[in-house]
Design an enzyme around this catalytic site. Structure first.
Site, short mmCIF file in Angstrom:
data_model
loop_
_atom_site.label_atom_id
_atom_site.label_comp_id
_atom_site.label_asym_id
_atom_site.label_seq_id
_atom_site.Cartn_x
_atom_site.Cartn_y
_atom_site.Cartn_z
N ASP A 44 -24.64 10.26 -57.90
CA ASP A 44 -23.60 9.24 -57.79
C ASP A 44 -22.30 9.74 -58.42
O ASP A 44 -22.25 10.04 -59.61
CB ASP A 44 -24.05 7.96 -58.50
CG ASP A 44 -22.97 6.88 -58.50
OD1 ASP A 44 -23.00 6.03 -57.58
OD2 ASP A 44 -22.11 6.90 -59.40
N TYR A 49 -13.66 9.70 -60.52
CA TYR A 49 -14.27 10.52 -61.57
C TYR A 49 -13.67 11.93 -61.59
O TYR A 49 -13.94 12.69 -62.53
CB TYR A 49 -15.79 10.62 -61.38
CG TYR A 49 -16.54 9.32 -61.41
CD1 TYR A 49 -15.93 8.13 -61.82
CD2 TYR A 49 -17.87 9.26 -61.01
CE1 TYR A 49 -16.61 6.93 -61.83
CE2 TYR A 49 -18.58 8.07 -61.03
CZ TYR A 49 -17.96 6.91 -61.42
OH TYR A 49 -18.66 5.73 -61.42
N LYS A 74 -17.29 6.91 -54.06
CA LYS A 74 -16.62 5.59 -54.05
C LYS A 74 -15.14 5.71 -53.70
O LYS A 74 -14.47 6.69 -54.06
CB LYS A 74 -16.76 4.94 -55.44
CG LYS A 74 -18.19 4.88 -55.95
CD LYS A 74 -18.28 4.27 -57.33
CE LYS A 74 -19.66 4.43 -57.91
NZ LYS A 74 -19.93 5.81 -58.39
N HIS A 107 -14.97 0.78 -54.98
CA HIS A 107 -15.15 0.91 -56.42
C HIS A 107 -14.83 -0.37 -57.19
O HIS A 107 -15.48 -0.69 -58.18
CB HIS A 107 -14.29 2.06 -56.95
CG HIS A 107 -14.81 2.70 -58.18
ND1 HIS A 107 -14.63 4.03 -58.49
CD2 HIS A 107 -15.52 2.20 -59.22
CE1 HIS A 107 -15.20 4.30 -59.65
NE2 HIS A 107 -15.74 3.20 -60.12
#
Length: 283
Positions: A44, A49, A74, A107
């Site tokens: 994930d 990120y 996401k 997200h």
């Protein structure tokens, strides 16, 4: 490893590996490689990120075919909107080095997420995404969303751990056939979770750690978990939860630790919303 079947028939591992807060490319790549070697098959990540390329590199170096993995990323708030979502999806796919995604998530329920969803529905129907879902959609928002869209979300990834149980959210998801997925399943280390007396006492019965008990508690509730660690010993421990089962009394005892609120993030705080909108993943 156990699997769960999503509302569109796709099977998904009940446990995966998360890479939130591992922005360093080398550290992230090694962590994902170690996770895959340890048996994780669900990875994930997210555009926000800033490590999709590292995840993609690790997948290639692992030698494990994409068909044997379940890769999740996401869509960030900055790209919420129909055209923006299409472009962002292709960017994520390119960074990951993949030709399709197993799961693509919105997200945050912010910006034009309905426009983004229409784009994701199209990509899903074209076979470029095996399943689509959302994150941080609390009950009223999820209910409104499910009553509005053509393709119901397969997943809703929210904060779920023994100190934030969210039974009402789980009940609401069940009503709409949405599978819950936990971010922060170990409460980001808060509340002494790794040495908590209730979790430790239960773990002693099974020769398991407090962390393993907390993770097992969630999967027995039908929640997909994605614990994160950069240490292979902890990764191996986190995935070693499939040889014991908590009793209903133990599950209830753990659930009593609920504080009824998050102590990690407040999605109802306008300052938090402004901060999220200020975070950019590209120019």
């Amino acid at each position: 490893m156990d699997y769960i079947t999503l509302n569109n028939g796709v099977k998904m591992p009940l446990e995966g590996f998360g890479v939130f807060q591992i922005p360093d490319a080398q550290v992230c790549e090694k962590a994902v490689l170690d996770a895959i070697k340890s048996g994780y098959r669900l990875i994930d990540t997210a555009a926000a990120y800033m490590n999709e390329e590292a995840v993609g590199n690790a997948i290639v170096k692992s030698g494990v075919a994409h068909e044997e993995l379940f890769v999740v990323t996401k869509l960030w708030v900055q790209d919420a909107g129909y055209e923006q979502a299409k472009k962002a999806f292709n960017t994520s796919l390119e960074k990951l080095g993949l030709d399709y995604l197993d799961l693509y998530l919105i997200h945050q329920p912010m910006g034009d997420y309905h426009g983004a969803w229409r784009a994701m529905e199209e990509l899903y129907k074209e076979g470029k995404i095996r399943a689509i879902g959302v994150c941080n959609f609390y009950p009223a928002i999820l209910a409104d969303f499910c009553e509005t869209v053509d393709v119901s979300p397969a997943i809703n990834q929210i904060e779920l751990h023994p100190f934030f149980v969210q039974e009402n959210a789980l009940d609401n998801m069940k009503e709409y056939g949405v599978t819950p997925m936990a971010w922060g399943p170990l409460a980001e280390g808060k509340h002494g979770i790794f040495n908590h007396p209730v979790l430790t006492a239960i773990g002693d019965k099974y020769s398991k750690s407090a962390a393993q008990v907390a993770l097992r508690w969630n999967v027995q509730r039908g929640v997909v978990i994605i614990p994160k660690s950069t240490h292979i010993e902890r990764m191996e421990q986190n995935i070693d939860i499939w040889d014991f089962e908590l009793t209903s009394d133990e599950i209830a005892e753990i659930s009593k630790l609920d504080l009824g609120k998050s102590e990690i993030v407040d999605h109802g705080d306008p300052a938090f919303i402004r901060m999220i909108h200020s975070l950019k993943v590209h120019d």
